[in-house]
Design a protein around this motif. Structure first.
Motif, PDB file in Angstrom:
ATOM      1  N   GLU A   1      40.645  56.137 -16.854  1.00  0.00           N
ATOM      2  CA  GLU A   1      40.813  57.439 -17.237  1.00  0.00           C
ATOM      3  C   GLU A   1      42.025  58.232 -16.960  1.00  0.00           C
ATOM      4  O   GLU A   1      42.703  59.327 -17.890  1.00  0.00           O
ATOM      5  CB  GLU A   1      39.733  58.190 -16.571  1.00  0.00           C
ATOM      6  N   ILE A   2      42.852  58.019 -15.798  1.00  0.00           N
ATOM      7  CA  ILE A   2      44.329  58.773 -15.703  1.00  0.00           C
ATOM      8  C   ILE A   2      45.358  58.063 -16.431  1.00  0.00           C
ATOM      9  O   ILE A   2      46.215  58.592 -17.205  1.00  0.00           O
ATOM     10  CB  ILE A   2      44.361  58.221 -14.107  1.00  0.00           C
ATOM     11  N   LEU A   3      45.118  56.633 -16.589  1.00  0.00           N
ATOM     12  CA  LEU A   3      46.378  55.886 -17.509  1.00  0.00           C
ATOM     13  C   LEU A   3      46.163  56.129 -18.918  1.00  0.00           C
ATOM     14  O   LEU A   3      47.156  56.143 -19.531  1.00  0.00           O
ATOM     15  CB  LEU A   3      46.388  54.498 -17.271  1.00  0.00           C
ATOM     16  N   PHE A   4      44.842  56.129 -19.498  1.00  0.00           N
ATOM     17  CA  PHE A   4      44.406  56.282 -20.626  1.00  0.00           C
ATOM     18  C   PHE A   4      43.426  57.520 -21.060  1.00  0.00           C
ATOM     19  O   PHE A   4      42.414  57.239 -21.189  1.00  0.00           O
ATOM     20  CB  PHE A   4      43.886  55.013 -21.277  1.00  0.00           C
ATOM     21  N   PRO A   5      44.028  58.628 -21.103  1.00  0.00           N
ATOM     22  CA  PRO A   5      43.131  59.752 -21.272  1.00  0.00           C
ATOM     23  C   PRO A   5      42.467  60.092 -22.437  1.00  0.00           C
ATOM     24  O   PRO A   5      41.481  61.054 -22.431  1.00  0.00           O
ATOM     25  CB  PRO A   5      44.311  61.117 -20.858  1.00  0.00           C
ATOM     26  N   GLU A   6      43.000  59.379 -23.355  1.00  0.00           N
ATOM     27  CA  GLU A   6      42.321  59.588 -24.549  1.00  0.00           C
ATOM     28  C   GLU A   6      41.085  58.601 -24.731  1.00  0.00           C
ATOM     29  O   GLU A   6      40.257  58.990 -25.803  1.00  0.00           O
ATOM     30  CB  GLU A   6      43.118  58.995 -25.630  1.00  0.00           C
ATOM     31  N   MET A   7      40.818  57.962 -23.774  1.00  0.00           N
ATOM     32  CA  MET A   7      39.717  57.043 -23.705  1.00  0.00           C
ATOM     33  C   MET A   7      38.676  57.722 -22.912  1.00  0.00           C
ATOM     34  O   MET A   7      38.625  57.943 -21.642  1.00  0.00           O
ATOM     35  CB  MET A   7      39.876  55.614 -23.100  1.00  0.00           C
ATOM     36  N   LYS A   8      37.415  58.218 -23.711  1.00  0.00           N
ATOM     37  CA  LYS A   8      36.397  58.856 -22.974  1.00  0.00           C
ATOM     38  C   LYS A   8      34.937  58.073 -22.866  1.00  0.00           C
ATOM     39  O   LYS A   8      34.961  57.123 -23.714  1.00  0.00           O
ATOM     40  CB  LYS A   8      36.091  60.196 -23.953  1.00  0.00           C
ATOM     41  N   ASN A   9      34.142  58.539 -21.991  1.00  0.00           N
ATOM     42  CA  ASN A   9      32.915  57.836 -21.736  1.00  0.00           C
ATOM     43  C   ASN A   9      32.891  56.312 -21.542  1.00  0.00           C
ATOM     44  O   ASN A   9      32.542  55.326 -22.079  1.00  0.00           O
ATOM     45  CB  ASN A   9      31.915  57.932 -23.180  1.00  0.00           C
ATOM     46  N   LEU A  10      33.697  56.083 -20.742  1.00  0.00           N
ATOM     47  CA  LEU A  10      34.059  54.477 -20.286  1.00  0.00           C
ATOM     48  C   LEU A  10      32.902  53.955 -19.791  1.00  0.00           C
ATOM     49  O   LEU A  10      32.156  54.259 -18.780  1.00  0.00           O
ATOM     50  CB  LEU A  10      35.287  54.587 -19.477  1.00  0.00           C
ATOM     51  N   SER A  11      32.846  52.699 -20.057  1.00  0.00           N
ATOM     52  CA  SER A  11      31.897  51.910 -19.094  1.00  0.00           C
ATOM     53  C   SER A  11      32.182  50.374 -19.080  1.00  0.00           C
ATOM     54  O   SER A  11      33.229  50.083 -20.116  1.00  0.00           O
ATOM     55  CB  SER A  11      30.395  51.861 -19.978  1.00  0.00           C
ATOM     56  N   ILE A  12      32.044  49.652 -18.107  1.00  0.00           N
ATOM     57  CA  ILE A  12      32.639  48.420 -18.105  1.00  0.00           C
ATOM     58  C   ILE A  12      31.518  47.508 -17.459  1.00  0.00           C
ATOM     59  O   ILE A  12      30.826  47.861 -16.538  1.00  0.00           O
ATOM     60  CB  ILE A  12      34.080  48.499 -16.927  1.00  0.00           C
ATOM     61  N   GLY A  13      31.420  46.176 -17.918  1.00  0.00           N
ATOM     62  CA  GLY A  13      30.716  45.308 -17.422  1.00  0.00           C
ATOM     63  C   GLY A  13      30.862  43.876 -17.828  1.00  0.00           C
ATOM     64  O   GLY A  13      31.853  43.568 -18.380  1.00  0.00           O
ATOM     65  N   ARG A  14      29.881  42.978 -17.275  1.00  0.00           N
ATOM     66  CA  ARG A  14      30.304  41.431 -17.661  1.00  0.00           C
ATOM     67  C   ARG A  14      29.194  40.799 -18.507  1.00  0.00           C
ATOM     68  O   ARG A  14      27.965  41.656 -18.213  1.00  0.00           O
ATOM     69  CB  ARG A  14      30.548  40.719 -16.588  1.00  0.00           C
ATOM     70  N   GLN A  15      29.107  40.255 -19.525  1.00  0.00           N
ATOM     71  CA  GLN A  15      28.110  39.660 -20.112  1.00  0.00           C
ATOM     72  C   GLN A  15      28.454  38.250 -20.662  1.00  0.00           C
ATOM     73  O   GLN A  15      29.453  37.699 -20.477  1.00  0.00           O
ATOM     74  CB  GLN A  15      28.059  40.357 -21.714  1.00  0.00           C
ATOM     75  N   ILE A  16      27.516  37.398 -21.013  1.00  0.00           N
ATOM     76  CA  ILE A  16      27.701  36.100 -21.303  1.00  0.00           C
ATOM     77  C   ILE A  16      27.668  35.855 -22.629  1.00  0.00           C
ATOM     78  O   ILE A  16      26.936  36.623 -23.690  1.00  0.00           O
ATOM     79  CB  ILE A  16      26.436  35.257 -20.912  1.00  0.00           C
ATOM     80  N   THR A  17      28.551  35.177 -23.376  1.00  0.00           N
ATOM     81  CA  THR A  17      28.951  34.995 -24.856  1.00  0.00           C
ATOM     82  C   THR A  17      28.698  33.600 -25.137  1.00  0.00           C
ATOM     83  O   THR A  17      29.343  32.809 -24.547  1.00  0.00           O
ATOM     84  CB  THR A  17      30.190  35.678 -25.177  1.00  0.00           C
ATOM     85  N   GLU A  18      27.996  33.250 -26.151  1.00  0.00           N
ATOM     86  CA  GLU A  18      27.846  31.817 -26.662  1.00  0.00           C
ATOM     87  C   GLU A  18      28.775  31.641 -27.834  1.00  0.00           C
ATOM     88  O   GLU A  18      29.001  32.525 -28.674  1.00  0.00           O
ATOM     89  CB  GLU A  18      26.366  31.720 -27.122  1.00  0.00           C
ATOM     90  N   THR A  19      29.180  30.439 -27.982  1.00  0.00           N
ATOM     91  CA  THR A  19      30.061  30.332 -29.124  1.00  0.00           C
ATOM     92  C   THR A  19      29.459  29.309 -29.932  1.00  0.00           C
ATOM     93  O   THR A  19      28.243  28.710 -29.708  1.00  0.00           O
ATOM     94  CB  THR A  19      31.514  29.420 -28.585  1.00  0.00           C
TER      95      THR A  19
END
Length: 434
Positions: A370-388
């Protein structure tokens, strides 16, 4: 109308009675084990066996409700009550077939099942007594009254549960599968009690309702039938009285043992850490061990003499004071419990490891973004499994934010920054605002 007639009319079973031809047709159709009834019987056997195997009361009740075993039993009682010997032969033949099929299928199931432990639901059906006779008889009365009514009402499911036929039959199959003929004989005796007294209850109600006999018997033959019924009733009841008396004696023994230990040990400050009883040995045995108190031979003799005061005649008290043997038994029990706990801990640890793959604990990273990229709002972060497309899968870290501005350049920067800061691979940045 006299008072006697009012009472008789009040308790009469003729009010609300179904057409007798229709009752006969319903009884006859319930005897057959062809088509749908055969499939239902097979499914009920498997369901009851599984319920007994996993000790599930709900599953066992389900098997009782769907079981069609009541059909030929009620048919046999109806046939006896109307002297319809062709119907009686058909009923007995179908009951024999269903019994053999039930024993065979349940024995095969328990033989191939990896779980051979004798669960409480199985044990409960290996020692019938006079109370089971009463349940079968009065349940049979309710059942036959219900099938002779225009409005069947709720009794039928209740009768199916109370006069349990399928569970003892499958328990007998379990006894065959593990080679325990005590279990087999006890469970099969319970099954026989249920069948016979449901049949007798049906016979008596059909006689009371004065259904028209199919054959007119001479008094001598009619008396012979009644004598045979009375003889079989005696054969069925006498062992159940003995078993009920034996059950009463065992429970009285357990109560007296508890009273003896409470008054002679606990009330005197001797903490009992081990207790074992054997009602069937000769003499009966009580084994106890205390936490700190050691008894000499004179005290042990005195305690054995005191057993008489608690109704524990022909009983021997053994006080375990051999520390090596006692400690080994206690440690063995503790080790068993510890193994169970260790297995649970292992499962929990494995689950925690699996969850940690997807869990993202570094919440402070959101504040830095949020400090480095103030234009980015409502941030969420997580991990997920992706199939190819190549049927492989990998775990990626996903950052989601909202922004109405053009952020492609910053998205690239954020991706590289996260990969460098957190030593991650496969970071995906998604703008939901565009």
């Amino acid at each position: 109308m006299t008072f006697r007639n009012k009472v008789l009319r009040f308790v009469s079973l003729h009010a609300g009675e179904e057409d007798r031809k229709k009752v006969y047709e319903n009884v006859r159709s319930g005897i057959s084990f062809r088509g749908s009834n055969l499939w239902i019987l097979a499914c009920a056997i498997v369901i009851a066996s599984v319920g007994l195997n996993v000790n599930s009361t709900a599953v066992i009740i389900g098997a009782m409700l769907i079981s069609p075993l009541m059909g030929p039993i009620v048919g046999a009682g109806f046939a006896l009550g109307t002297y319809n010997f062709d119907l009686l032969k058909k009923s007995m033949r179908n009951l024999l077939i269903s019994t053999v099929v039930g024993l065979g299928v349940s024995a095969i199931y328990f033989f191939i099942s990896p779980f051979k432990e004798t669960q409480s639901e199985l044990l409960a059906r290996t020692a019938p007594n006079i109370y089971d006779v009463m349940i079968a008889f009065f349940g049979g009365i309710v059942g036959v009254i219900a099938i002779t009514r225009v409005e069947k009402g709720n009794p039928i499911p209740g009768v199916a549960i109370a006069t349990a036929l399928m569970p003892p039959l499958c328990t007998a199959g379990y006894g065959l599968a593990i080679g325990n003929f005590y279990y087999f004989l006890g469970a099969f005796y319970l099954y026989t009690i249920n069948c016979f007294f449901i049949c007798i209850a049906t016979f008596l109600i059909i006689k009371y309702l004065k259904y028209q006999p199919v054959e007119i018997l001479n008094p001598k033959r009619s008396k012979l039938i009644r004598n045979w019924i009375s003889f079989i009733i005696i054969i069925m009841i006498v062992p159940s009285f003995y078993l009920a008396y034996n059950l009463y004696q065992q429970r009285s023994f357990d109560d007296n043992v508890n009273k003896f230990i409470n008054e002679e040990f606990n009330n005197n400050g001797y903490t009992v850490i081990y207790k074992k009883t054997n009602f069937n040995s000769a003499p009966k045995k009580i084994e106890v061990a205390t936490l700190t108190k050691r008894f000499d031979s004179a005290q042990i003799v005195q305690l054995n003499q005191r057993l008489q005061d608690y109704g524990l005649s022909q009983t021997e008290l053994v006080i375990r004071q051999d520390e090596i043997d006692l400690k080994s038994e206690i440690l063995s029990e503790l080790n068993t419990q510890q193994n169970v706990v260790s297995e649970k801990d292992l499962i929990i640890t494995n689950l925690q490891k699996e969850l940690s793959v997807y869990k993202f604990d570094n919440i402070t990273i959101l504040h830095e973004i949020e400090i480095l990229f103030p234009e980015m709002k409502n941030l969420s972060i997580g991990r997920q499994i992706t199939e190819t497309e190549s049927d492989s899968a990998f775990i990626e870290t996903v950052v989601i934010f909202n922004s109405e501005e053009e952020t492609e350049e910053n998205e690239v920067k954020l991706k590289k920054w996260l990969e460098q800061k957190l030593s991650l691979k496969n970071v995906v940045v998604i703008n939901r605002g565009q």
